[in-house]
Design an enzyme around this catalytic site. Structure first.
Site, short mmCIF file in Angstrom:
data_model
loop_
_atom_site.label_atom_id
_atom_site.label_comp_id
_atom_site.label_asym_id
_atom_site.label_seq_id
_atom_site.Cartn_x
_atom_site.Cartn_y
_atom_site.Cartn_z
N GLU A 1 30.23 -84.07 -25.38
CA GLU A 1 29.27 -83.29 -26.17
C GLU A 1 29.42 -83.74 -27.62
O GLU A 1 28.69 -84.61 -28.09
CB GLU A 1 29.53 -81.80 -26.01
CG GLU A 1 28.55 -80.92 -26.78
CD GLU A 1 28.96 -79.45 -26.78
OE1 GLU A 1 28.09 -78.62 -27.12
OE2 GLU A 1 30.11 -79.12 -26.46
N HIS B 1 28.76 -69.46 -21.02
CA HIS B 1 29.94 -68.72 -21.45
C HIS B 1 29.56 -67.25 -21.59
O HIS B 1 28.66 -66.92 -22.36
CB HIS B 1 30.44 -69.25 -22.79
CG HIS B 1 30.78 -70.71 -22.75
ND1 HIS B 1 32.06 -71.17 -22.51
CD2 HIS B 1 30.00 -71.83 -22.91
CE1 HIS B 1 32.06 -72.50 -22.53
NE2 HIS B 1 30.82 -72.92 -22.76
N HIS C 1 34.52 -79.49 -20.04
CA HIS C 1 33.62 -79.89 -21.12
C HIS C 1 34.04 -81.26 -21.64
O HIS C 1 35.21 -81.47 -21.99
CB HIS C 1 33.69 -78.89 -22.27
CG HIS C 1 33.00 -77.59 -22.01
ND1 HIS C 1 33.24 -76.82 -20.89
CD2 HIS C 1 32.07 -76.90 -22.74
CE1 HIS C 1 32.49 -75.73 -20.95
NE2 HIS C 1 31.78 -75.75 -22.06
N HIS D 1 26.52 -73.35 -16.14
CA HIS D 1 27.21 -73.52 -17.41
C HIS D 1 26.72 -72.49 -18.42
O HIS D 1 25.75 -72.71 -19.15
CB HIS D 1 26.96 -74.94 -17.93
CG HIS D 1 27.76 -75.33 -19.13
ND1 HIS D 1 28.67 -76.36 -19.12
CD2 HIS D 1 27.78 -74.84 -20.40
CE1 HIS D 1 29.22 -76.50 -20.32
NE2 HIS D 1 28.69 -75.58 -21.12
N ASP E 1 24.19 -72.58 -21.79
CA ASP E 1 25.39 -72.69 -22.60
C ASP E 1 25.76 -71.35 -23.26
O ASP E 1 26.53 -70.57 -22.71
CB ASP E 1 25.22 -73.81 -23.63
CG ASP E 1 26.54 -74.36 -24.14
OD1 ASP E 1 27.60 -73.95 -23.63
OD2 ASP E 1 26.52 -75.21 -25.04
#
Length: 329
Positions: free
Chosen positions: A189, A10, A186, A8, A267
Site C-alpha cells: 500500500e 477495520h 497488509h 477488508h 477499508d
C-alpha cells in the site's frame, strides 16, 4: 443490485462520525480536533492513524462494540452485501480498557444481531498492529489462536507497513497458521512491491491486504496470479491516501488483465467518504466492469473467505440466487 462481499474492513475504522460524536457525548470527550462538520480530519497517513486511534478510543464497553458491529453490518446488508469479514484489534481493546475476550464476544454479539435482522454472514480477523512491534503482533496471534471464538477465523497484520523488518513477524504468522486460521497481511500500500514480495516469502498468506504496489514488478504480478493469491483491493482508500493520484492511474484493470484474483473493499469507509457500494460503483465507472464481472468479483471474495465449506457453498448459492440472470457470467 449486484450482490457484494467484503474481506477488508477495520471495524474501528467503520464507525461513522455521527456515531463517534454520540460516543464522545456519552463519555464527555471533546473531539473537535479530529471531527469537524460531520467529517474526520486528517491530512496524511500518520495523522489518519492518530485520528483513527482517537476515535477508536471512544468505544470502551462490550455494548459499545456490539453496537458498532451491528450498525456497520446492518448498513452493509442494505448495500447488497451477503458476507463481510471485519478486522478486529485486541490492542485497541486493551487501550480502551476492555479485555480482548470481552471485546471479541461483544463484536460477535453485534454480528449475531445484524444476521438476525438482515441475514448477512460475517467473520472476524484478528489483526496485530505492525508499528506496535513484533511482540505485540505475536501476542495478537496468540490471542487469535487461543480465543476459540467460532467467528474468529483468520489472522492478519495491519498498521504502518514501513515499520520494522518483515522477518521479525514470522513467528506470529506461524502461531496463527498452526492454529488453523486463515492468513492475510497488509502489504504493497504505502510501501512498494518489495513489501508484497516479503509478505509472500515470509508469511505465506492466501490473501494480501491491498497489494496494489505489486504492479511495479511484472514478475511479482505473475507470481501472484500463478499462485492464486487474492488481493483485497480498496480503490477509494488508495486514492484518498495518494497511493495513486486518481482512479485513472489505479492498477486494478492491469492486475485483473494479468490474471490476479481481485476483490473490492472499503477499508475504513467513513474516513475516505466511501462504502462497499461505492467501491463497486468505482469499479464500474472507472475500471469498466460490467455487472456480470462485478458479480464475479463477489464470487472471488466468497471463494477466498475464511469460512467453512458448508457456509461457503451456501453463500455461493445465495450469490447465484441474487444475481440477475442478465448479469450472470
Amino acid at each position: 443490485m449486484v450482490p457484494k462481499a467484503e474481506l477488508h474492513c477495520h471495524i474501528e475504522g467503520a464507525a461513522p462520525p455521527e456515531l463517534v460524536e454520540r460516543q464522545a457525548q456519552k463519555y464527555g470527550k471533546d473531539i473537535s480536533a479530529f471531527v469537524r462538520d460531520g467529517a474526520f480530519v486528517w491530512h496524511d497517513f500518520t495523522s489518519f492513524l492518530a485520528t483513527y486511534d482517537a476515535a477508536a478510543g471512544l468505544f470502551r464497553t462490550g455494548e459499545d462494540y456490539a453496537l458498532l458491529a451491528e450498525h456497520y453490518l446492518t448498513g452493509l446488508a442494505r448495500e447488497g452485501a451477503l458476507y463481510s469479514e471485519i478486522f478486529i484489534s485486541p490492542d485497541h481493546a486493551r487501550t480502551a480498557g476492555l479485555p480482548p475476550a470481552k471485546y471479541t464476544d461483544a463484536l460477535g454479539e453485534g454480528i449475531r444481531r445484524a444476521k438476525e435482522k438482515t441475514g448477512i454472514e460475517a467473520r472476524m480477523i484478528v489483526t496485530g498492529i505492525r508499528h506496535y512491534g513484533p511482540e505485540a503482533v505475536e501476542a495478537a496471534a496468540r490471542f487469535a489462536a487461543d480465543c476459540r471464538h467460532r467467528l474468529v477465523t483468520g489472522f492478519g497484520m495491519a498498521g504502518e507497513e514501513r515499520f520494522g523488518d518483515s522477518r521479525d513477524y514470522i513467528r506470529a504468522f506461524d502461531i496463527a497458521r498452526d492454529a488453523g486460521l486463515g492468513i492475510t497481511v497488509h502489504a504493497g500500500e504505502l510501501a512498494g512491491w518489495e513489501s508484497v514480495a516479503a509478505a509472500l516469502d515470509h508469511y505465506r498468506p492466501s490473501r494480501i491486504g491491498h497489494g496494489v504496489r505489486a504492479i511495479e514488478n511484472p514478475d511479482l504480478v505473475r507470481k501472484i496470479a500463478d499462485e492464486s493469491v487474492v488481493l483485497e483491493v480498496c480503490p477509494v482508500s488508495n486514492v484518498a491516501l495518494q497511493v495513486f493520484p486518481d482512479f485513472a492511474h489505479h492498477p486494478f484493470p492491469q492486475l485483473r488483465t494479468a490474471g490476479c484474483r481481485l476483490t473490492l473493499n472499503s477499508d475504513d469507509p467513513p474516513y475516505f467518504a466511501t462504502s462497499l457500494a461505492r467501491e463497486y460503483e468505482v469499479a464500474a465507472q472507472h475500471f469498466g466492469l460490467t455487472e456480470g464481472e462485478l458479480a464475479g468479483i463477489t464470487r472471488v471474495a466468497i471463494e477466498a473467505a475464511f469460512v467453512d465449506e458448508r457456509t461457503r457453498a451456501r453463500l455461493l448459492a445465495s450469490l447465484e440466487q441474487h444475481t440477475p440472470d442478465e448479469t450472470k457470467l
